[in-house]
Design a protein around this motif. Sequence first.
Motif, mmCIF file in Angstrom:
data_model
loop_
_atom_site.group_PDB
_atom_site.id
_atom_site.type_symbol
_atom_site.label_atom_id
_atom_site.label_comp_id
_atom_site.label_asym_id
_atom_site.label_seq_id
_atom_site.Cartn_x
_atom_site.Cartn_y
_atom_site.Cartn_z
ATOM 1 N N ALA A 187 -1.460 21.717 15.486
ATOM 2 C CA ALA A 187 -1.858 20.787 16.547
ATOM 3 C C ALA A 187 -1.433 21.312 17.920
ATOM 4 C CB ALA A 187 -1.245 19.410 16.293
ATOM 5 N N LEU A 188 -0.231 21.888 18.005
ATOM 6 C CA LEU A 188 0.247 22.442 19.270
ATOM 7 C C LEU A 188 -0.618 23.626 19.703
ATOM 8 C CD1 LEU A 188 2.318 22.485 21.543
ATOM 9 C CD2 LEU A 188 3.788 23.876 20.070
ATOM 10 N N ALA A 189 -0.958 24.498 18.760
ATOM 11 C CA ALA A 189 -1.820 25.642 19.080
ATOM 12 C C ALA A 189 -3.189 25.161 19.556
ATOM 13 C CB ALA A 189 -1.956 26.544 17.858
ATOM 14 N N ASN A 190 -3.727 24.139 18.912
ATOM 15 C CA ASN A 190 -5.018 23.581 19.297
ATOM 16 C C ASN A 190 -4.954 22.987 20.700
ATOM 17 O OD1 ASN A 190 -7.619 22.626 19.254
ATOM 18 N ND2 ASN A 190 -7.147 20.849 18.003
ATOM 19 N N LYS A 191 -3.894 22.252 20.985
ATOM 20 C CA LYS A 191 -3.727 21.635 22.309
ATOM 21 C C LYS A 191 -3.620 22.710 23.394
ATOM 22 C CE LYS A 191 -0.966 18.224 24.720
ATOM 23 N NZ LYS A 191 -0.049 17.125 24.578
ATOM 24 N N MET A 192 -2.884 23.756 23.113
ATOM 25 C CA MET A 192 -2.732 24.849 24.083
ATOM 26 C C MET A 192 -4.064 25.566 24.299
ATOM 27 S SD MET A 192 0.972 26.251 22.824
ATOM 28 C CE MET A 192 0.865 27.783 23.711
ATOM 29 N N ALA A 193 -4.804 25.797 23.221
ATOM 30 C CA ALA A 193 -6.100 26.481 23.330
ATOM 31 C C ALA A 193 -7.086 25.661 24.161
ATOM 32 C CB ALA A 193 -6.664 26.744 21.943
ATOM 33 N N ARG A 194 -7.105 24.339 23.963
ATOM 34 C CA ARG A 194 -8.003 23.479 24.745
ATOM 35 C C ARG A 194 -7.637 23.505 26.224
ATOM 36 N NH1 ARG A 194 -7.141 18.321 23.136
ATOM 37 N NH2 ARG A 194 -5.613 18.902 21.596
ATOM 38 N N ALA A 195 -6.338 23.509 26.519
ATOM 39 C CA ALA A 195 -5.896 23.555 27.912
ATOM 40 C C ALA A 195 -6.290 24.886 28.558
ATOM 41 C CB ALA A 195 -4.397 23.341 28.002
ATOM 42 N N ILE A 196 -6.090 25.974 27.834
ATOM 43 C CA ILE A 196 -6.447 27.303 28.354
ATOM 44 C C ILE A 196 -7.952 27.396 28.588
ATOM 45 C CG2 ILE A 196 -6.536 29.754 27.762
ATOM 46 C CD1 ILE A 196 -3.791 29.244 26.327
#
Length: 61
Positions: free
Chosen positions: A33-42
Amino acid sequence: MSRLTLLARKSIVEGSWLARMLRRKPLMLVAIALANKMARAIWAIMAKKEDYRDPARVAAA
């Protein structure tokens, strides 16, 4: 996963999104979930061609 190791858990702000997730969900699911959240922000930053704005600084201003 490195962000969620034992040493990193001490630096996670209590009450934050990440701390709440760690209390409720398994570690591997939180890491994904953290990786997904970071990818969406990037992706949003790149798509809008904007500079990163630190949420903590924006909230304090």
